[in-house]
Design a protein around this motif. Structure first.
Motif, short mmCIF file in Angstrom:
data_model
loop_
_atom_site.label_atom_id
_atom_site.label_comp_id
_atom_site.label_asym_id
_atom_site.label_seq_id
_atom_site.Cartn_x
_atom_site.Cartn_y
_atom_site.Cartn_z
N ASP A 1 0.84 -1.19 0.00
CA ASP A 1 0.00 0.00 0.00
C ASP A 1 0.88 1.25 0.00
N THR A 2 0.23 2.38 -0.18
CA THR A 2 0.96 3.65 -0.30
C THR A 2 1.48 4.15 1.04
N LEU A 3 1.20 3.43 2.14
CA LEU A 3 1.80 3.75 3.43
C LEU A 3 3.15 3.07 3.58
N GLY A 4 3.51 2.25 2.59
CA GLY A 4 4.79 1.57 2.64
C GLY A 4 4.73 0.19 3.26
N ARG A 5 3.54 -0.30 3.56
CA ARG A 5 3.41 -1.62 4.16
C ARG A 5 3.47 -2.68 3.06
N VAL A 6 4.27 -3.69 3.31
CA VAL A 6 4.47 -4.76 2.31
C VAL A 6 4.37 -6.11 3.00
N ARG A 7 3.65 -7.02 2.37
CA ARG A 7 3.55 -8.39 2.86
C ARG A 7 3.64 -9.32 1.65
N TYR A 8 4.32 -10.45 1.82
CA TYR A 8 4.36 -11.46 0.77
C TYR A 8 4.42 -12.83 1.42
N PHE A 9 3.59 -13.74 0.95
CA PHE A 9 3.71 -15.11 1.43
C PHE A 9 3.16 -16.09 0.41
N PRO A 10 3.81 -17.23 0.25
CA PRO A 10 3.30 -18.31 -0.57
C PRO A 10 2.80 -19.45 0.34
N TYR A 11 1.84 -20.21 -0.13
CA TYR A 11 1.42 -21.39 0.62
C TYR A 11 0.92 -22.44 -0.36
N SER A 12 0.91 -23.67 0.10
CA SER A 12 0.47 -24.77 -0.74
C SER A 12 -0.48 -25.66 0.06
N GLN A 13 -1.20 -26.49 -0.66
CA GLN A 13 -2.12 -27.41 0.00
C GLN A 13 -2.24 -28.68 -0.85
N ALA A 14 -2.29 -29.81 -0.17
CA ALA A 14 -2.49 -31.09 -0.84
C ALA A 14 -3.57 -31.85 -0.08
N GLN A 15 -4.41 -32.53 -0.83
CA GLN A 15 -5.45 -33.33 -0.16
C GLN A 15 -5.67 -34.63 -0.92
N TYR A 16 -6.00 -35.65 -0.15
CA TYR A 16 -6.30 -36.96 -0.73
C TYR A 16 -7.48 -37.55 0.03
N SER A 17 -8.44 -38.07 -0.71
CA SER A 17 -9.56 -38.78 -0.09
C SER A 17 -9.91 -39.97 -0.97
N VAL A 18 -10.36 -41.04 -0.33
CA VAL A 18 -10.67 -42.26 -1.08
C VAL A 18 -11.81 -43.03 -0.39
N THR A 19 -12.65 -43.60 -1.21
CA THR A 19 -13.68 -44.52 -0.73
C THR A 19 -13.39 -45.88 -1.37
N VAL A 20 -13.38 -46.93 -0.56
CA VAL A 20 -13.15 -48.29 -1.05
C VAL A 20 -14.34 -49.15 -0.62
N ARG A 21 -14.85 -49.94 -1.58
CA ARG A 21 -15.97 -50.84 -1.24
C ARG A 21 -15.76 -52.18 -1.91
N ASP A 22 -16.46 -53.16 -1.41
CA ASP A 22 -16.37 -54.48 -2.04
C ASP A 22 -17.29 -54.52 -3.26
N PRO A 23 -16.98 -55.36 -4.23
CA PRO A 23 -17.78 -55.41 -5.47
C PRO A 23 -19.25 -55.75 -5.23
N GLN A 24 -19.55 -56.45 -4.12
CA GLN A 24 -20.94 -56.81 -3.84
C GLN A 24 -21.74 -55.64 -3.26
N GLY A 25 -21.04 -54.58 -2.88
CA GLY A 25 -21.73 -53.42 -2.33
C GLY A 25 -22.24 -53.63 -0.92
N THR A 26 -21.63 -54.56 -0.19
CA THR A 26 -22.10 -54.83 1.17
C THR A 26 -21.28 -54.11 2.24
N GLY A 27 -20.19 -53.48 1.84
CA GLY A 27 -19.38 -52.75 2.82
C GLY A 27 -18.50 -51.73 2.14
N SER A 28 -18.26 -50.60 2.80
CA SER A 28 -17.38 -49.57 2.24
C SER A 28 -16.71 -48.80 3.38
N GLY A 29 -15.63 -48.12 3.02
CA GLY A 29 -14.92 -47.30 4.00
C GLY A 29 -14.36 -46.07 3.33
N TRP A 30 -14.13 -45.03 4.13
CA TRP A 30 -13.61 -43.76 3.60
C TRP A 30 -12.44 -43.31 4.46
#
Length: 202
Positions: free
Chosen positions: A154-183
């Protein structure tokens, strides 16, 4: 480059008050699969500038993605017009007289996350689907990685800089018969700290 944009804006700002600018660059990559087959993969990149004028405490901002002088002038004019319809706060300049306090510098950027390109994401997805397949299961999963850099000045001379990252993983697994699943799922700024194979097994 960020300072050049601010100087240009400050030059063309009209009236009193403070001109501030935030330059934000984002990147996101993802891959998705279902029934042990990859279905989608994509990336999005976005760069934009947030121009703000503070006139007697009346704040108004305009978002643009063009650094041309004409675009910056137009953004300054537009934010000044918008500030004219926002309530003023006569004593708002008190906070502007205070020096900017030193901020924390957290380590929330991971180069490993940023370097997880489409080929590496595909290799990870294929390995995880094979893991479920070897157990006689069907899996549906999602990997998303992103990186953001933000500079504020800004014109008051204040300066800020920062980088950040994010990673996410999610999975659902179930049996082919559809009788059970988990996340299972988790997110973290560093992809290397995510044990995707252990989550799939869980």
């Amino acid at each position: 480059d960020c300072h050049d944009v601010l100087r240009c804006l400050a030059k063309f700002a009209k009236g009193q008050g403070i001109t501030s600018v935030a330059l934000i660059s984002t990147w996101t990559g993802n891959i998705r699969w279902a029934r042990n087959q990859v279905t989608t993969s994509g990336e999005v990149q976005d760069n934009f500038i947030l121009v703000q004028r503070n006139i007697v405490g009346a704040n108004a901002s305009v978002r643009i993605n063009d650094t041309a002088t004409a675009a910056l002038v137009a953004a300054a004019r537009r934010s000044e017009r918008l500030s004219g319809i926002v309530k003023e706060h006569p004593n708002s300049d008190l906070v502007d007289r205070l020096p900017l306090e030193p901020g924390l510098q957290p380590e929330i950027f991971s180069e490993a996350t940023y370097q997880l390109d489409a080929e590496k994401r595909a290799a990870a997805a294929i390995a995880l689907t094979k893991q479920a397949q070897a157990a006689g299961m069907l899996s549906a999963g999602y990997i998303e990685v992103s990186a953001v850099s933000m500079a504020t000045l800004d014109t008051l001379g204040r300066v800020r800089y920062f980088p950040y990252s994010q990673a996410q993983y999610s999975v659902t697994v179930r049996d082919p018969q559809g009788t059970g699943s988990g996340w299972a799922g988790v997110d973290w700024h560093d992809w290397q700290k995510i044990d995707a194979a252990a989550l799939t097994a869980q």
